[in-house]
Design a protein around this motif. Structure first.
Motif, short mmCIF file in Angstrom:
data_model
loop_
_atom_site.label_atom_id
_atom_site.label_comp_id
_atom_site.label_asym_id
_atom_site.label_seq_id
_atom_site.Cartn_x
_atom_site.Cartn_y
_atom_site.Cartn_z
N PHE A 29 0.81 -1.21 0.00
CA PHE A 29 0.00 0.00 0.00
C PHE A 29 0.85 1.26 0.00
O PHE A 29 0.68 2.14 -0.84
CB PHE A 29 -0.88 -0.03 1.25
N LEU A 59 2.16 2.64 -3.10
CA LEU A 59 1.27 2.81 -4.23
C LEU A 59 0.40 4.05 -4.14
O LEU A 59 0.06 4.66 -5.13
CB LEU A 59 0.33 1.60 -4.34
N VAL A 60 0.01 4.38 -2.92
CA VAL A 60 -1.08 5.32 -2.80
C VAL A 60 -0.58 6.74 -2.58
O VAL A 60 0.40 6.97 -1.88
CB VAL A 60 -1.97 4.93 -1.61
N SER A 61 -1.23 7.67 -3.21
CA SER A 61 -1.01 9.06 -2.86
C SER A 61 -2.30 9.55 -2.21
O SER A 61 -3.29 9.79 -2.88
CB SER A 61 -0.69 9.86 -4.12
N SER A 83 -4.34 12.54 -3.23
CA SER A 83 -4.60 12.66 -4.66
C SER A 83 -6.04 13.04 -4.96
O SER A 83 -6.36 13.45 -6.06
CB SER A 83 -4.28 11.35 -5.35
N MET A 131 -2.12 15.55 -7.71
CA MET A 131 -2.15 14.18 -8.19
C MET A 131 -1.06 13.96 -9.22
O MET A 131 -0.31 13.00 -9.16
CB MET A 131 -3.52 13.94 -8.82
N TYR A 133 2.06 11.44 -9.10
CA TYR A 133 2.31 10.42 -10.12
C TYR A 133 3.72 10.52 -10.64
O TYR A 133 4.39 9.52 -10.83
CB TYR A 133 1.32 10.58 -11.28
N GLN A 146 6.02 8.96 -8.29
CA GLN A 146 5.95 7.50 -8.37
C GLN A 146 6.61 7.02 -9.64
O GLN A 146 7.29 6.00 -9.65
CB GLN A 146 4.49 7.05 -8.35
N TYR A 147 6.41 7.78 -10.70
CA TYR A 147 6.99 7.41 -11.98
C TYR A 147 8.51 7.34 -11.86
O TYR A 147 9.14 6.37 -12.25
CB TYR A 147 6.59 8.43 -13.04
N VAL A 158 9.50 4.34 -9.90
CA VAL A 158 9.40 3.09 -10.64
C VAL A 158 10.54 2.97 -11.62
O VAL A 158 11.19 1.93 -11.72
CB VAL A 158 8.04 3.00 -11.37
N ASN A 194 13.43 4.36 -11.57
CA ASN A 194 14.70 4.14 -10.89
C ASN A 194 14.75 2.79 -10.19
O ASN A 194 15.79 2.37 -9.72
CB ASN A 194 14.96 5.23 -9.85
N ASN A 195 13.58 2.13 -10.14
CA ASN A 195 13.53 0.79 -9.59
C ASN A 195 13.99 0.76 -8.15
O ASN A 195 14.50 -0.24 -7.66
CB ASN A 195 14.43 -0.13 -10.42
N ARG A 196 13.87 1.87 -7.45
CA ARG A 196 14.41 1.94 -6.12
C ARG A 196 13.33 1.76 -5.05
O ARG A 196 13.42 0.93 -4.18
CB ARG A 196 15.06 3.29 -5.89
N PHE A 238 10.04 0.89 -5.03
CA PHE A 238 9.15 -0.25 -4.91
C PHE A 238 9.95 -1.54 -4.69
O PHE A 238 10.84 -1.86 -5.46
CB PHE A 238 8.28 -0.39 -6.15
N HIS A 241 10.44 -4.65 -5.43
CA HIS A 241 10.10 -5.75 -6.32
C HIS A 241 10.55 -7.10 -5.78
O HIS A 241 9.87 -8.10 -5.96
CB HIS A 241 10.76 -5.53 -7.69
#
Lengths: 446, 446
Positions: free
Chosen positions: B47, B50-52, B55, B62, B66, B69-70, B73, B75-77, B79, B81
């Motif tokens: 959670f 993911l959530v703002s 927003s 918002m 985003y 978050q973009y 994502v 930068n793969n840092r 989240f 994974h």
């Protein structure tokens, strides 16, 4: 066999002599084999990220390799963790559908319940898609963008409506459904993207529900369930190979179709093994487990590979069969419990089967129109309609081409499926670019 | 019920009157419920990534959220994974064992085959562990490091032997098995780490095999299978809560025990639901499905949470039961098909059951020694040994405490399990630091 002992057995109604009981639900064996294969494939898929080939030669080399890998891991850059979760979520969905399909074969779940079983099984796929990728945009065809009057205005209105829908869902659940990464897999210059948000998830769920059920209702004669799955898988593989062996394709598209091929090739393997036993005269029946499983493989591949529209045009024969069956399924005209073709032991041929009933006036008119279009055959007694051929593609072929042997019928259906698939493949890569303004296959070649 | 109709039924041998058939393999229902719960939990676990929350208020806010978050994502840092793959691989293993357990209940797989079923189910877990984490080091106890003569030399030799083993495996498979990240979850200053490499995987596989089978053989009276799982889960949860509510614990340990709690809490929920029906007098039997499933939950939690040694000490009653059963299992003395306690309909009490045979000389001596140690009771006819009480913990309790009612017996066994678990919990956090030179729990508090 073990399966017969525990009651998983069925009778083949289209053979001479007394029907003998043969094992049912054999599809669970290839499904489990497939799962095991896929588990074992994981290290090989991610091989290049893991191995230091020269590590055997000397220890200091090995240490430096390790420290490189260590850095890569800590920076979280080199190793594609998200690809791995993608792959694992696909496997989870496939395993869920296997388990649910097995329940169905064991307990004979009611039709209206089992229709939605794939929706449950696709939950892990959608959820991982949500937390890990969240690409919910679709490309708007150019002819809508430019050539249709009010095209752009319509898109704006649609976009606004979708945003409102998303706002409501976000308000209720607290989760936001929108594309985070808008340039994912889109390689052309400035195509118009429409962010579908939550509706994209609804669309993916529909595909997951449709694909397994579509394969499940085009069934009933020896070899057809497995045969159509193999034909479909081969079409998918040809499509993937188009991408994989064209050097100038974008990296994103290449990776996605490599993933798709990784899912498809083992599937063809296990299905061919099953086909050997399920082909006429069948020694085993495959059960709902297999139909659901194979449909889910296609859904997973289509969703993870981001080519769900392509998936749908490949499934065209199944879609036609579904639409053609719709009047019976939704009860406009009566639907008998089984709609298998009728087997005639004398000639060893399959004949169309008929649904017998006394039609009302509007039903009679509709049926006569369909007969004029050569879409059904009507049974009459003294000019009164007493029945019509069951509305399945299998029966339709028998109406068109006359009675034939079970294996010929199956081969004819499979050939049709293959021919349609191939032509759709051509359509997708010729008409596709024209409609959408670019093709992720041919773009690099231009 | 549906289960009885398809032959999944069993007879309860420890009740008055004619044994009635009750549904078997009911464990598959909580297992599937658990899987669904875990799928639905995924977005909530992740959670915060993911959530703002803000927003909803305005659109520019918002958009900026985003874009954050973009960036995260791409930068793969931000989240995690790898956490997601970890979680998914755990679920895959659990679903595999459910499927295999169901096969076992359906087809009655032979004992020596089903013993290794958990090994198949743990494949996805181990493979994802391999591609994604590869932590294969263990901490060497300080008393070996410093207090034992030649301790360091022994460690060097062991280390050398392990490296040679790894080299051979790497040479054969082309894959390297070694810890990439050596400082993972270790928070103290300079503990001696021993990199077990491939042997660590063998160790994890053994745990996955042992844990489900250990639970499966401590079974046979109403409520015991589910009861012991609930007790174990509660002990695990207490251990996790120790970590979660001590503020000064390291972040790595906190995350791991949070993951463990996420797996354990829904498991307690579904198990309590099942226990209601399985408690004396049982309305359903749980089947091997449940035993394997619950054992696998503990194995998954132990492996993913990096506390497999703690797992083993919590499973002490099961280990004792296994060691105690060993002479019968490995055929040193005869083992009857069923080793359930004997039910006496007159008194409604359970009595120890006996394995009757004519012992050889060395067997008689061994049995008499065990009798002296109060570990079995021997049946004699005119001073000749004709049998001994079956070697299970259940029978042993009946030998020690005399015949008792089935539910009292079960409650006694569960209480013992709980008491042993609690004391092991104390031992782990008092003796553990003393042996290993540090404790990942109390380290931060010092």
């Amino acid at each position: 066999m073990f399966f017969i002992k525990i009651g998983l057995k069925g009778k083949d109604m289209s053979k001479r002599g007394d029907p003998i009981e043969i094992a049912e639900s054999m599809g669970v064996i290839p499904a489990v084999t497939y799962m095991m294969l896929m588990f074992l494939l994981i290290p090989f898929i991610f091989f290049k990220y893991l191995v230091s080939f020269s590590s055997l030669s000397n220890d200091s080399q090995m240490t430096s390799n390790y420290s490189d890998q260590y850095l890569a891991v800590t920076n979280n850059r080199l190793f594609p963790h998200n690809k791995l979760s993608e792959f694992l979520s696909g496997l989870l969905s496939l395993q869920s559908i296997t388990l649910l399909g097995l329940f169905d074969d064991l307990f004979d779940i009611r039709w209206r319940h089992k229709f939605f079983m794939p929706a449950i099984a696709c939950v892990p796929l959608l959820i991982v898609y949500y937390v890990d990728f969240s690409v919910t945009s679709v490309v708007v065809p150019t002819f809508i963008q430019h050539k249709i009057i009010y095209g752009p205005q319509m898109i704006s209105i649609l976009n606004w409506a979708i945003r409102q829908g998303n706002h409501i869902v976000t308000y209720i659940t607290g989760l936001s459904f929108s594309t985070l990464v808008t340039d994912y897999s889109v390689t052309t210059s400035d195509p118009l993207l429409l962010d579908l948000g939550i509706f994209y998830y609804a669309y993916m769920a529909s595909i997951s529900i449709f694909s397994p059920n579509a394969i499940n209702i085009l069934a009933g004669i020896n070899g057809l369930e497995v045969g159509q799955s193999v034909v479909l898988a081969v079409i998918f593989l040809i499509n993937d190979l188009c991408y994989l062996f064209l050097l100038s394709v974008s990296q994103a598209a290449y990776d996605l179709h490599l993933l798709s091929a990784i899912f498809i090739i083992p599937f063809i393997g296990v299905s061919l093994g099953l086909l050997k036993y399920n082909w006429y005269p069948a020694k085993v029946f495959v059960g709902d487990t297999y139909c659901y499983f194979s449909g889910m493989v296609f859904a997973v591949v289509g969703i993870l590979g981001h080519f769900s529209k392509t998936l749908l045009i490949f499934l065209l024969p199944q879609i036609i069969n579904f639409i053609y069956s719709a009047p019976q399924i939704f009860g406009l005209v009566p639907c008998p419990r089984h709609r298998l073709p009728r087997f005639d032991p004398e000639s060893n041929l399959m004949h169309p089967s008929y649904a017998l009933f006394k039609p009302r006036r509007w039903q009679a008119i509709a049926l006569q129109i369909l007969e004029k279009l050569h879409l059904i055959s009507i049974k009459r007694e003294k000019d009164t309609i007493v029945g019509f051929s069951n509305m399945t593609l299998i029966n339709l072929f028998l109406v068109w081409f006359g009675p034939m042997k079970e294996d010929h019928l199956c081969a004819l259906l499979l050939t049709t499926q293959f021919a349609m698939g191939l032509s759709m493949l051509c359509v997708r890569h010729t008409l596709g670019p024209w409609i959408f303004g670019y093709d992720n296959l041919s773009w690099g070649v231009k």
